[in-house]
Design a protein around this motif. Sequence first.
Motif, PDB file in Angstrom:
ATOM      1  N   VAL A  65      18.945   1.314   0.373  1.00 11.45           N
ATOM      2  CA  VAL A  65      19.212   0.685  -0.921  1.00 11.45           C
ATOM      3  C   VAL A  65      18.357   1.404  -1.964  1.00 11.45           C
ATOM      4  O   VAL A  65      17.147   1.547  -1.779  1.00 11.45           O
ATOM      5  CB  VAL A  65      18.874  -0.810  -0.880  1.00 11.45           C
ATOM      6  CG1 VAL A  65      19.026  -1.444  -2.264  1.00 11.45           C
ATOM      7  CG2 VAL A  65      19.769  -1.529   0.132  1.00 11.45           C
ATOM      8  N   PRO A  66      18.952   1.882  -3.055  1.00  8.27           N
ATOM      9  CA  PRO A  66      18.191   2.721  -3.990  1.00  8.27           C
ATOM     10  C   PRO A  66      17.220   1.921  -4.852  1.00  8.27           C
ATOM     11  O   PRO A  66      17.490   0.778  -5.221  1.00  8.27           O
ATOM     12  CB  PRO A  66      19.285   3.358  -4.851  1.00  8.27           C
ATOM     13  CG  PRO A  66      20.386   2.347  -4.839  1.00  8.27           C
ATOM     14  CD  PRO A  66      20.356   1.718  -3.469  1.00  8.27           C
ATOM     15  N   SER A  67      16.099   2.558  -5.166  1.00 10.16           N
ATOM     16  CA  SER A  67      15.176   2.002  -6.152  1.00 10.16           C
ATOM     17  C   SER A  67      15.612   2.458  -7.541  1.00 10.16           C
ATOM     18  O   SER A  67      16.337   3.445  -7.689  1.00 10.16           O
ATOM     19  CB  SER A  67      13.748   2.492  -5.883  1.00 10.16           C
ATOM     20  OG  SER A  67      13.311   2.103  -4.593  1.00 10.16           O
ATOM     21  N   ALA A  68      15.175   1.737  -8.537  1.00 11.64           N
ATOM     22  CA  ALA A  68      15.456   2.153  -9.909  1.00 11.64           C
ATOM     23  C   ALA A  68      14.774   3.490 -10.174  1.00 11.64           C
ATOM     24  O   ALA A  68      13.661   3.743  -9.705  1.00 11.64           O
ATOM     25  CB  ALA A  68      14.961   1.102 -10.890  1.00 11.64           C
ATOM     26  N   ARG A  69      15.435   4.362 -10.925  1.00  9.06           N
ATOM     27  CA  ARG A  69      14.864   5.675 -11.217  1.00  9.06           C
ATOM     28  C   ARG A  69      13.523   5.552 -11.918  1.00  9.06           C
ATOM     29  O   ARG A  69      12.606   6.340 -11.667  1.00  9.06           O
ATOM     30  CB  ARG A  69      15.844   6.478 -12.083  1.00  9.06           C
ATOM     31  CG  ARG A  69      17.137   6.844 -11.365  1.00  9.06           C
ATOM     32  CD  ARG A  69      18.067   7.605 -12.283  1.00  9.06           C
ATOM     33  NE  ARG A  69      19.334   7.922 -11.623  1.00  9.06           N
ATOM     34  CZ  ARG A  69      20.343   8.534 -12.212  1.00  9.06           C
ATOM     35  NH1 ARG A  69      20.236   8.897 -13.487  1.00  9.06           N
ATOM     36  NH2 ARG A  69      21.463   8.786 -11.547  1.00  9.06           N
ATOM     37  N   ARG A  70      13.408   4.562 -12.776  1.00  5.25           N
ATOM     38  CA  ARG A  70      12.143   4.359 -13.488  1.00  5.25           C
ATOM     39  C   ARG A  70      11.020   4.029 -12.506  1.00  5.25           C
ATOM     40  O   ARG A  70       9.897   4.531 -12.636  1.00  5.25           O
ATOM     41  CB  ARG A  70      12.294   3.236 -14.508  1.00  5.25           C
ATOM     42  CG  ARG A  70      11.038   2.945 -15.319  1.00  5.25           C
ATOM     43  CD  ARG A  70      11.280   1.878 -16.367  1.00  5.25           C
ATOM     44  NE  ARG A  70      11.644   0.586 -15.770  1.00  5.25           N
ATOM     45  CZ  ARG A  70      12.873   0.090 -15.766  1.00  5.25           C
ATOM     46  NH1 ARG A  70      13.877   0.764 -16.318  1.00  5.25           N
ATOM     47  NH2 ARG A  70      13.123  -1.088 -15.227  1.00  5.25           N
ATOM     48  N   ALA A  71      11.329   3.201 -11.504  1.00  2.15           N
ATOM     49  CA  ALA A  71      10.320   2.834 -10.513  1.00  2.15           C
ATOM     50  C   ALA A  71       9.915   4.034  -9.674  1.00  2.15           C
ATOM     51  O   ALA A  71       8.739   4.212  -9.345  1.00  2.15           O
ATOM     52  CB  ALA A  71      10.852   1.715  -9.618  1.00  2.15           C
TER      53      ALA A  71
ATOM     54  N   ALA B   8       0.827  -1.203   0.000  1.00  4.98           N
ATOM     55  CA  ALA B   8       0.000   0.000   0.000  1.00  4.98           C
ATOM     56  C   ALA B   8       0.860   1.252   0.000  1.00  4.98           C
ATOM     57  O   ALA B   8       0.581   2.232  -0.688  1.00  4.98           O
ATOM     58  CB  ALA B   8      -0.939   0.000   1.208  1.00  4.98           C
ATOM     59  N   HIS B   9       1.949   1.222   0.763  1.00  2.00           N
ATOM     60  CA  HIS B   9       2.851   2.374   0.815  1.00  2.00           C
ATOM     61  C   HIS B   9       3.641   2.505  -0.479  1.00  2.00           C
ATOM     62  O   HIS B   9       3.736   3.589  -1.064  1.00  2.00           O
ATOM     63  CB  HIS B   9       3.806   2.235   2.001  1.00  2.00           C
ATOM     64  CG  HIS B   9       4.825   3.315   2.079  1.00  2.00           C
ATOM     65  ND1 HIS B   9       6.123   3.135   1.646  1.00  2.00           N
ATOM     66  CD2 HIS B   9       4.750   4.606   2.507  1.00  2.00           C
ATOM     67  CE1 HIS B   9       6.795   4.254   1.829  1.00  2.00           C
ATOM     68  NE2 HIS B   9       5.996   5.155   2.346  1.00  2.00           N
ATOM     69  N   LYS B  10       4.182   1.392  -0.950  1.00  2.00           N
ATOM     70  CA  LYS B  10       5.079   1.436  -2.109  1.00  2.00           C
ATOM     71  C   LYS B  10       4.344   1.654  -3.419  1.00  2.00           C
ATOM     72  O   LYS B  10       4.711   2.538  -4.200  1.00  2.00           O
ATOM     73  CB  LYS B  10       5.881   0.129  -2.178  1.00  2.00           C
ATOM     74  CG  LYS B  10       6.805   0.027  -3.389  1.00  2.00           C
ATOM     75  CD  LYS B  10       7.498  -1.316  -3.476  1.00  2.00           C
ATOM     76  CE  LYS B  10       8.548  -1.471  -2.423  1.00  2.00           C
ATOM     77  NZ  LYS B  10       9.332  -2.732  -2.596  1.00  2.00           N
ATOM     78  N   GLU B  11       3.313   0.865  -3.654  1.00  2.00           N
ATOM     79  CA  GLU B  11       2.679   0.850  -4.966  1.00  2.00           C
ATOM     80  C   GLU B  11       1.437   1.731  -5.061  1.00  2.00           C
ATOM     81  O   GLU B  11       1.102   2.199  -6.143  1.00  2.00           O
ATOM     82  CB  GLU B  11       2.314  -0.587  -5.354  1.00  2.00           C
ATOM     83  CG  GLU B  11       3.492  -1.565  -5.324  1.00  2.00           C
ATOM     84  CD  GLU B  11       4.577  -1.239  -6.340  1.00  2.00           C
ATOM     85  OE1 GLU B  11       4.348  -0.371  -7.205  1.00  2.00           O
ATOM     86  OE2 GLU B  11       5.660  -1.846  -6.263  1.00  2.00           O
ATOM     87  N   ARG B  12       0.749   1.937  -3.945  1.00  2.00           N
ATOM     88  CA  ARG B  12      -0.489   2.714  -4.006  1.00  2.00           C
ATOM     89  C   ARG B  12      -0.359   4.097  -3.386  1.00  2.00           C
ATOM     90  O   ARG B  12      -1.342   4.830  -3.281  1.00  2.00           O
ATOM     91  CB  ARG B  12      -1.622   1.931  -3.329  1.00  2.00           C
ATOM     92  CG  ARG B  12      -1.934   0.612  -4.025  1.00  2.00           C
ATOM     93  CD  ARG B  12      -3.305   0.094  -3.653  1.00  2.00           C
ATOM     94  NE  ARG B  12      -3.424  -0.219  -2.231  1.00  2.00           N
ATOM     95  CZ  ARG B  12      -3.021  -1.364  -1.693  1.00  2.00           C
ATOM     96  NH1 ARG B  12      -2.449  -2.295  -2.450  1.00  2.00           N
ATOM     97  NH2 ARG B  12      -3.182  -1.588  -0.401  1.00  2.00           N
ATOM     98  N   GLY B  13       0.851   4.460  -2.954  1.00  2.00           N
ATOM     99  CA  GLY B  13       1.092   5.814  -2.484  1.00  2.00           C
ATOM    100  C   GLY B  13       0.402   6.174  -1.188  1.00  2.00           C
ATOM    101  O   GLY B  13       0.067   7.346  -0.987  1.00  2.00           O
TER     102      GLY B  13
ATOM    103  N   ARG C  70       9.963   7.168 -10.607  1.00  2.00           N
ATOM    104  CA  ARG C  70       9.115   8.028 -11.445  1.00  2.00           C
ATOM    105  C   ARG C  70       7.705   7.463 -11.554  1.00  2.00           C
ATOM    106  O   ARG C  70       6.713   8.201 -11.494  1.00  2.00           O
ATOM    107  CB  ARG C  70       9.740   8.182 -12.829  1.00  2.00           C
ATOM    108  CG  ARG C  70      10.984   9.060 -12.859  1.00  2.00           C
ATOM    109  CD  ARG C  70      11.317   9.448 -14.291  1.00  2.00           C
ATOM    110  NE  ARG C  70      11.575   8.286 -15.135  1.00  2.00           N
ATOM    111  CZ  ARG C  70      12.773   7.755 -15.335  1.00  2.00           C
ATOM    112  NH1 ARG C  70      13.832   8.292 -14.741  1.00  2.00           N
ATOM    113  NH2 ARG C  70      12.928   6.709 -16.131  1.00  2.00           N
ATOM    114  N   THR C  71       7.606   6.157 -11.713  1.00  2.00           N
ATOM    115  CA  THR C  71       6.299   5.528 -11.870  1.00  2.00           C
ATOM    116  C   THR C  71       5.471   5.653 -10.591  1.00  2.00           C
ATOM    117  O   THR C  71       4.266   5.951 -10.635  1.00  2.00           O
ATOM    118  CB  THR C  71       6.458   4.042 -12.243  1.00  2.00           C
ATOM    119  OG1 THR C  71       7.170   3.944 -13.480  1.00  2.00           O
ATOM    120  CG2 THR C  71       5.105   3.366 -12.374  1.00  2.00           C
TER     121      THR C  71
END
Length: 290
Positions: free
Chosen positions: A113-119, A71-76, A121-122
């Motif tokens: 640990v970094p997330s991908a920049r694309r992720a 919920a935090h990561k994908e649904r903001g 942005r998405t």
Amino acid sequence: MRGWWQDLADLVLPAECGGCGRPRTVLCPRCRAVLAGAAPRRVRPEPEPSGLPAVHAAAPYADEVRAVLLAHKERGALALAAPLGAALAGAVRAGLRQAPGAGAGGPVLLVPVPSARRAVRTRGHDPTRRIALAAAAELRRCGTPARVLAVLRQRRAVADQSGLDSRQRRDNLAGALTVAGAGVRLLLGGPVVLVDDLMTTGASLAEAARVVGAAARGAASRGPAYDRAPAAVYAARTREGMGDKHRGARRKEGNSVYDTGEKAAANGPGEVICAAVVASSPDSFAINRN
């Protein structure tokens, strides 16, 4: 008729509990207890990747905990960052109690640990960094000086890890991370704890530990001269040296990749002393039950 404050609340607070769906609450008491009610545990993936620091997790990645993280990561659901950060802070404290070098000078440095920049942005936000900031605030509130150093970067694109096994994840991440040039000296300001929201195979944390340790050792040994060379140079040189030294040697599970002299260096400023995550795979908890 709805008041303006109710409309504002709908923008800030989730309409339901991130764990179980109970209405009008960020995280209900039951789900909060599942997330952070138990003592954090030392966890080990199977197989354990070489170079993985000691990792502590607040909870197994299942059921309500999985729902909260998604919920935090994908649904903001950004309001969940505070309870997730409190859970991560508990895992950090557990790691610090057992880590050699935890009493070194300076604040505890939480390196996400970094997330991908694309992720990023998405999703519209960086979930791990947000949770790390909440964890640092909780640690300071409880008397442990802490700050977040978001100094790791992805130097190349990596494949989506969700469908990869442990070996494929290690290959996917090998050489993918670097320390931002301006961040190398900052790593020498205190003991480093790597943080992430989730550990599955441990490949991301192991690669992050290798890169941070190499950059810190390079900066410490060369002093101000590090400014004239990128951190990646130190990472490459250290990896090459360790590869020559340990080539052909088989690593026993749970042992460090460093020999006695390197262990001493690993307790110096800027070295990774442990890692902490909000959640880890249930199997990694099961390994440590006996």
